[in-house]
Motif scaffolding. Structure first.
Motif, PDB file in Angstrom:
ATOM      1  N   LYS A   1       0.901  -1.139  -0.240  1.00  0.00           N
ATOM      2  CA  LYS A   1      -0.125  -0.112   0.363  1.00  0.00           C
ATOM      3  C   LYS A   1       1.781   0.989  -0.102  1.00  0.00           C
ATOM      4  O   LYS A   1       1.787   1.360   0.660  1.00  0.00           O
TER       5      LYS A   1
ATOM      6  N   GLU B   1       1.307   5.125   0.509  1.00  0.00           N
ATOM      7  CA  GLU B   1       0.019   6.123   0.308  1.00  0.00           C
ATOM      8  C   GLU B   1       0.825   7.492   0.038  1.00  0.00           C
ATOM      9  O   GLU B   1       1.943   7.484   0.791  1.00  0.00           O
TER      10      GLU B   1
ATOM     11  N   TYR C   1       5.978  10.203   0.570  1.00  0.00           N
ATOM     12  CA  TYR C   1       4.853   8.898   0.666  1.00  0.00           C
ATOM     13  C   TYR C   1       5.402   7.674   1.421  1.00  0.00           C
ATOM     14  O   TYR C   1       6.545   8.181   2.115  1.00  0.00           O
ATOM     15  N   ARG C   2       4.088   7.063   1.739  1.00  0.00           N
ATOM     16  CA  ARG C   2       5.053   6.005   2.625  1.00  0.00           C
ATOM     17  C   ARG C   2       4.798   4.393   1.928  1.00  0.00           C
ATOM     18  O   ARG C   2       3.546   4.948   1.193  1.00  0.00           O
TER      19      ARG C   2
ATOM     20  N   ILE D   1       3.469   1.173   2.909  1.00  0.00           N
ATOM     21  CA  ILE D   1       3.199  -0.153   4.199  1.00  0.00           C
ATOM     22  C   ILE D   1       2.942  -1.464   3.280  1.00  0.00           C
ATOM     23  O   ILE D   1       2.490  -1.576   2.807  1.00  0.00           O
TER      24      ILE D   1
ATOM     25  N   PRO E   1      11.444  -1.563   9.345  1.00  0.00           N
ATOM     26  CA  PRO E   1      10.496  -0.218   8.703  1.00  0.00           C
ATOM     27  C   PRO E   1      10.985   0.677   9.845  1.00  0.00           C
ATOM     28  O   PRO E   1      11.472   0.536  10.403  1.00  0.00           O
ATOM     29  N   LYS E   2      10.012   1.580   9.252  1.00  0.00           N
ATOM     30  CA  LYS E   2      10.060   2.741  10.431  1.00  0.00           C
ATOM     31  C   LYS E   2       9.204   2.242  11.660  1.00  0.00           C
ATOM     32  O   LYS E   2       9.198   2.563  12.733  1.00  0.00           O
ATOM     33  N   TYR E   3       8.560   1.633  11.295  1.00  0.00           N
ATOM     34  CA  TYR E   3       6.719   1.319  12.572  1.00  0.00           C
ATOM     35  C   TYR E   3       6.146  -0.443  12.162  1.00  0.00           C
ATOM     36  O   TYR E   3       6.536  -0.511  10.657  1.00  0.00           O
ATOM     37  N   GLN E   4       6.040  -0.499  12.809  1.00  0.00           N
ATOM     38  CA  GLN E   4       5.883  -2.325  11.956  1.00  0.00           C
ATOM     39  C   GLN E   4       4.941  -2.537  13.551  1.00  0.00           C
ATOM     40  O   GLN E   4       4.944  -2.507  14.899  1.00  0.00           O
TER      41      GLN E   4
ATOM     42  N   LEU F   1       2.502  -5.566   9.618  1.00  0.00           N
ATOM     43  CA  LEU F   1       2.076  -4.270   8.977  1.00  0.00           C
ATOM     44  C   LEU F   1       3.226  -3.740   9.043  1.00  0.00           C
ATOM     45  O   LEU F   1       4.177  -3.872  10.182  1.00  0.00           O
TER      46      LEU F   1
ATOM     47  N   GLN G   1       5.460  -0.397   8.006  1.00  0.00           N
ATOM     48  CA  GLN G   1       5.414   0.828   7.217  1.00  0.00           C
ATOM     49  C   GLN G   1       7.112   1.689   7.041  1.00  0.00           C
ATOM     50  O   GLN G   1       7.690   1.187   8.067  1.00  0.00           O
TER      51      GLN G   1
END
Length: 153
Positions: free
Chosen positions: A4, A6, A13-14, A16, A42-45, A57, A59
């Motif tokens: 994804k 976004e 943009y990011r 995911i 990932p920056k966030y998981q 997920l 990101q």
């Protein structure tokens, strides 16, 4: 795996990546291996619900992951092609008019060798609905299978 993309703030943009933990796709481990090999973090998981499935997920910033998206897409397409061609080879072998009997104990290896032999870019094309399909010469597939079985037996 689902990708994804976004929009984010200021022309950024990011990306995911969504991995379904309950029904993994065939390319998931290959993508994870690629990310490990390239040391992509990932920056966030997190793990949670995504469209009704328990998913992991990840990101990433678009600039960070951007140059790797082509390779990830290639991994994904390659796995989809392998699934499509494996199914088409199975149909060719099971043809009612000229079936090739492949013993269960060598079927998986025989299919793998046939996929290796027939997995060529020109085999794949979009059908009328725009979905990818494999167009194989079924008699050639059956002949190759018979040759493999004769050499093994």
């Amino acid at each position: 795996m689902f990708i994804k993309v976004e929009p984010a703030e200021f022309f950024m943009y990011r990306v995911i990546l969504v991995f379904d933990l309950e029904a993994p796709n065939s390319e998931d481990q290959h993508v994870r291996d690629y990310m490990t090999e390239c040391e992509l973090e990932p920056k966030y998981q997190h793990i949670g619900d995504f469209e009704g499935s328990n998913c992991e997920l990840m990101q990433f910033g678009g600039c960070y992951l951007g140059r790797h998206l082509g390779k990830i897409s290639e991994i994904q397409r390659n796995q989809v092609e392998r699934e499509i061609i494996t199914a088409e080879i199975g149909l060719a072998l099971d043809d009612e008019g000229d079936p090739v009997v492949v013993p269960d104990d060598v079927r998986e290896e025989t299919l793998a060798q046939l996929v290796q032999a027939f997995h060529q870019p020109e085999v794949f094309q979009p059908n009328e609905e725009g979905l990818l399909e494999a167009v194989l010469d079924a008699p050639s597939v059956r002949q190759a299978a018979r040759e493999l079985l004769a050499a093994a037996g």
